[in-house]
Design a protein around this motif. Structure first.
Motif, PDB file in Angstrom:
ATOM      1  N   VAL A 257       0.834  -1.199   0.000  1.00 47.84           N
ATOM      2  CA  VAL A 257       0.000   0.000   0.000  1.00 47.84           C
ATOM      3  C   VAL A 257       0.873   1.255   0.000  1.00 47.84           C
ATOM      4  CG1 VAL A 257      -0.268  -0.003   2.533  1.00 47.84           C
ATOM      5  CG2 VAL A 257      -1.988   1.096   1.130  1.00 47.84           C
ATOM      6  N   MET A 258       0.423   2.255  -0.752  1.00 44.58           N
ATOM      7  CA  MET A 258       1.103   3.553  -0.749  1.00 44.58           C
ATOM      8  C   MET A 258       0.052   4.658  -0.751  1.00 44.58           C
ATOM      9  SD  MET A 258       2.692   3.789  -4.612  1.00 44.58           S
ATOM     10  CE  MET A 258       3.419   2.178  -4.792  1.00 44.58           C
ATOM     11  N   LEU A 259       0.509   5.884  -0.508  1.00 46.80           N
ATOM     12  CA  LEU A 259      -0.393   7.037  -0.471  1.00 46.80           C
ATOM     13  C   LEU A 259       0.104   8.039  -1.508  1.00 46.80           C
ATOM     14  CD1 LEU A 259      -2.768   7.899   1.423  1.00 46.80           C
ATOM     15  CD2 LEU A 259      -1.092   9.238   2.695  1.00 46.80           C
ATOM     16  N   LEU A 260      -0.798   8.480  -2.396  1.00 45.71           N
ATOM     17  CA  LEU A 260      -0.422   9.429  -3.439  1.00 45.71           C
ATOM     18  C   LEU A 260      -1.051  10.785  -3.136  1.00 45.71           C
ATOM     19  CD1 LEU A 260      -1.069   7.126  -6.556  1.00 45.71           C
ATOM     20  CD2 LEU A 260       1.012   7.312  -5.165  1.00 45.71           C
ATOM     21  N   ASP A 261      -0.363  11.841  -3.530  1.00 42.03           N
ATOM     22  CA  ASP A 261      -0.855  13.193  -3.284  1.00 42.03           C
ATOM     23  C   ASP A 261      -2.214  13.405  -3.978  1.00 42.03           C
ATOM     24  OD1 ASP A 261       0.097  16.044  -2.330  1.00 42.03           O
ATOM     25  OD2 ASP A 261      -0.845  16.301  -4.299  1.00 42.03           O
ATOM     26  N   LEU A 262      -3.136  14.085  -3.270  1.00 47.22           N
ATOM     27  CA  LEU A 262      -4.491  14.254  -3.813  1.00 47.22           C
ATOM     28  C   LEU A 262      -4.514  15.054  -5.107  1.00 47.22           C
ATOM     29  CD1 LEU A 262      -6.722  14.987  -0.679  1.00 47.22           C
ATOM     30  CD2 LEU A 262      -6.712  12.917  -2.088  1.00 47.22           C
ATOM     31  N   GLN A 263      -3.742  16.125  -5.153  1.00 45.73           N
ATOM     32  CA  GLN A 263      -3.744  17.017  -6.325  1.00 45.73           C
ATOM     33  C   GLN A 263      -2.717  16.603  -7.373  1.00 45.73           C
ATOM     34  OE1 GLN A 263      -5.726  19.775  -7.063  1.00 45.73           O
ATOM     35  NE2 GLN A 263      -6.917  18.809  -5.448  1.00 45.73           N
ATOM     36  N   TYR A 264      -1.601  16.046  -6.903  1.00 47.13           N
ATOM     37  CA  TYR A 264      -0.498  15.659  -7.800  1.00 47.13           C
ATOM     38  C   TYR A 264      -0.125  14.199  -7.530  1.00 47.13           C
ATOM     39  CZ  TYR A 264      -0.356  20.633  -8.645  1.00 47.13           C
ATOM     40  OH  TYR A 264      -0.719  21.898  -8.993  1.00 47.13           O
ATOM     41  N   PRO A 265      -0.970  13.263  -8.009  1.00 44.60           N
ATOM     42  CA  PRO A 265      -0.795  11.855  -7.624  1.00 44.60           C
ATOM     43  C   PRO A 265       0.474  11.193  -8.171  1.00 44.60           C
ATOM     44  CG  PRO A 265      -2.564  12.110  -9.221  1.00 44.60           C
ATOM     45  CD  PRO A 265      -2.149  13.483  -8.844  1.00 44.60           C
ATOM     46  N   THR A 266       1.263  11.914  -8.965  1.00 48.85           N
ATOM     47  CA  THR A 266       2.560  11.333  -9.335  1.00 48.85           C
ATOM     48  C   THR A 266       3.522  11.409  -8.150  1.00 48.85           C
ATOM     49  OG1 THR A 266       3.186  13.448 -10.288  1.00 48.85           O
ATOM     50  CG2 THR A 266       2.413  11.775 -11.833  1.00 48.85           C
ATOM     51  N   GLN A 267       3.137  12.159  -7.109  1.00 48.20           N
ATOM     52  CA  GLN A 267       3.976  12.232  -5.912  1.00 48.20           C
ATOM     53  C   GLN A 267       3.532  11.203  -4.873  1.00 48.20           C
ATOM     54  OE1 GLN A 267       4.070  16.233  -4.363  1.00 48.20           O
ATOM     55  NE2 GLN A 267       4.492  17.035  -6.406  1.00 48.20           N
ATOM     56  N   VAL A 268       4.442  10.279  -4.552  1.00 48.55           N
ATOM     57  CA  VAL A 268       4.152   9.281  -3.526  1.00 48.55           C
ATOM     58  C   VAL A 268       4.488   9.918  -2.173  1.00 48.55           C
ATOM     59  CG1 VAL A 268       4.689   6.977  -2.669  1.00 48.55           C
ATOM     60  CG2 VAL A 268       4.753   7.428  -5.139  1.00 48.55           C
ATOM     61  N   ALA A 270       3.670   8.443   0.911  1.00 49.67           N
ATOM     62  CA  ALA A 270       4.041   7.407   1.875  1.00 49.67           C
ATOM     63  C   ALA A 270       3.968   6.055   1.184  1.00 49.67           C
ATOM     64  CB  ALA A 270       3.081   7.426   3.065  1.00 49.67           C
ATOM     65  N   ARG A 271       4.825   5.123   1.634  1.00 54.19           N
ATOM     66  CA  ARG A 271       4.787   3.769   1.053  1.00 54.19           C
ATOM     67  C   ARG A 271       5.283   2.795   2.120  1.00 54.19           C
ATOM     68  NH1 ARG A 271       7.943   2.136  -4.503  1.00 54.19           N
ATOM     69  NH2 ARG A 271       7.857  -0.147  -4.287  1.00 54.19           N
ATOM     70  N   VAL A 272       4.429   1.848   2.456  1.00 55.18           N
ATOM     71  CA  VAL A 272       4.792   0.876   3.495  1.00 55.18           C
ATOM     72  C   VAL A 272       5.798  -0.109   2.906  1.00 55.18           C
ATOM     73  CG1 VAL A 272       3.856  -0.921   5.017  1.00 55.18           C
ATOM     74  CG2 VAL A 272       2.528   1.152   4.572  1.00 55.18           C
ATOM     75  N   LYS A 273       6.903  -0.320   3.634  1.00 56.77           N
ATOM     76  CA  LYS A 273       7.973  -1.174   3.090  1.00 56.77           C
ATOM     77  C   LYS A 273       7.562  -2.632   2.948  1.00 56.77           C
ATOM     78  CE  LYS A 273      12.168   1.217   4.589  1.00 56.77           C
ATOM     79  NZ  LYS A 273      12.693   1.436   3.235  1.00 56.77           N
ATOM     80  N   GLY A 274       6.871  -3.116   3.967  1.00 52.36           N
ATOM     81  CA  GLY A 274       6.469  -4.533   3.937  1.00 52.36           C
ATOM     82  C   GLY A 274       5.175  -4.706   3.173  1.00 52.36           C
ATOM     83  N   PHE A 275       4.825  -5.939   2.882  1.00 57.21           N
ATOM     84  CA  PHE A 275       3.533  -6.214   2.228  1.00 57.21           C
ATOM     85  C   PHE A 275       2.444  -6.244   3.287  1.00 57.21           C
ATOM     86  CE2 PHE A 275       6.165  -9.954   2.864  1.00 57.21           C
ATOM     87  CZ  PHE A 275       5.412 -10.655   3.789  1.00 57.21           C
ATOM     88  N   ILE A 276       1.196  -6.047   2.876  1.00 62.40           N
ATOM     89  CA  ILE A 276       0.090  -6.133   3.835  1.00 62.40           C
ATOM     90  C   ILE A 276      -0.690  -7.448   3.677  1.00 62.40           C
ATOM     91  CG2 ILE A 276      -0.155  -3.624   4.108  1.00 62.40           C
ATOM     92  CD1 ILE A 276      -2.717  -3.926   2.297  1.00 62.40           C
ATOM     93  N   LEU A 277      -0.440  -8.148   2.587  1.00 60.87           N
ATOM     94  CA  LEU A 277      -1.130  -9.432   2.369  1.00 60.87           C
ATOM     95  C   LEU A 277      -0.215 -10.332   1.565  1.00 60.87           C
ATOM     96  CD1 LEU A 277      -3.939 -10.930   2.641  1.00 60.87           C
ATOM     97  CD2 LEU A 277      -4.519  -9.982   0.406  1.00 60.87           C
TER      98      LEU A 277
END
Ligand code: BMA
Length: 336
Positions: A257-268, A270-277
């Motif tokens: 999972v990662m989080l992309l900027d609302l207005q400029y989604p090419t900007q990451v 946050a990004r969790v290093k491990g997998f969630i599933l």
């Protein structure tokens, strides 16, 4: 953070109709009021692995029934009667439904090998099927007003490359449609990544798309082979919550999972290093022909819970849930 697997998993299994006798997996999902609609990718056999889309609905997100006995989309609808239509992703933008898909003009056949990578069989089909692009994957968009009748809008990728995991954001961003992509051949020094990554294109009209911008590349051992988008991004106050998948050198498919900027989604952001599933239950590890695959393609939020729908071993569909706030807290700890 733990995802809770539905005790009734796998919640959707193959069967009932000839066209889905062998498998039903990698679903698109949308919530309309209290009704969950799910579009399955389904096949009647492995040789060839000729895939269609079927439509199901549910009032609790767990028990689904078919809305139609027949597929709602067939590769023949796009002019490829021997083709395979795969991995639907569904969004609603300004009261219309949009479905992105991956299309193989010619279906492969598959045989299990026991090694994690199935053996691919290429048939020679009549007509235009000798073309080099015939066994490649092209992505496109269809639209509908009722989830049943679909009309092709456009291809989103050139036919010379393999470009899957095309996923629309569920609303326009700064006035334009935004699309995640995974052009497989965009690797090498000129692309600034040596492995297939996640890219983003914009469009004013869904017909012509900007050259994609690279937004994320494989970084962790569980992503060592490639990464790609999973479900349509979910809008939150702090950014676009974006599930993605990673494949490692042993061909194990996991989700992150990662989080992309609302207005400029090419900007990451946050990004969790491990997998969630990751594949751990029997139904995630053993299936029709490819072991060790969890492949989320649909995610909806209801009463503060994210319902993550995922294909398991290209054979059936499973569900896992997690409170939205838990995922956001986890992302907060992985903000750049
Ligand atoms: C990917 C896609 C998915 C599939 C996965 C595992 O490349 O083809 O549709 O679920 O491989 O086979």
């Amino acid at each position: 953070m733990y995802l809770t697997r539905c005790p009734e998993n796998p919640i959707i299994v193959p069967g009932i109709y000839p066209w889905r006798k062998a498998s039903s997996f990698n679903p698109a999902v949308i919530l309309e009021g209290d009704t969950f609609y799910l579009i399955e990718r389904a096949a009647g056999g492995l040789r060839p692995f000729h895939c269609f889309f079927g439509l199901l609905k549910s009032f609790d997100g767990i028990h689904f029934i078919h809305v139609k006995d027949e597929p709602i989309v067939s590769p023949a609808d796009l002019g490829f009667p021997y083709g395979s239509i795969q991995d639907p992703r569904l969004v609603k933008i300004e009261e219309r439904y949009y479905l992105t898909y991956a299309l193989r003009p010619s279906s492969y056949g598959y045989s299990p090998t026991g090694t994690g990578k199935p053996e691919e069989i290429r048939y020679s089909y009549p007509g235009v099927y000798g073309l080099p692009e015939s066994f490649m994957t092209r992505s496109g968009i269809m639209t509908s007003d009722n989830l049943i009748d679909w009309k092709q809008v456009a291809y989103t990728t050139p036919k010379e490359i393999n470009d899957r995991d095309n996923i629309l954001f569920p609303e326009k961003i700064r006035g334009r449609f935004a699309l995640l992509r995974r052009p497989e051949e965009y690797i090498g020094p000129q692309y600034k990544t040596d492995k297939p990554g996640i890219w983003l294109s914009y469009s004013d009209d869904l017909l012509s798309w900007t050259e994609p911008t690279l937004i994320a590349v494989p970084q962790e051992p569980w992503e060592s082979k490639k990464i790609g988008g999973s479900a349509p991004p979910i809008k939150t106050d702090v950014g676009w919550l974006t599930l993605y998948h990673g494949v490692d050198d042993d061909n194990i498919y996991r989700a992150g999972v990662m989080l992309l900027d609302l207005q400029y989604p090419t900007q990451v952001i946050a990004r969790v290093k491990g997998f969630i599933l990751e594949p751990s239950t029997y139904y995630e590890r053993f299936g029709l022909y490819i072991p060790n695959v969890v492949f989320p393609t649909g995610a909806v939020v209801k009463d503060g819970l994210i319902y993550i729908y995922y294909g398991v071993t290209d054979t059936a569909i499973a569900l896992a849930t997690v409170p939205l706030t838990e995922v956001l807290t986890l992302l907060e700890h992985h903000t750049f």
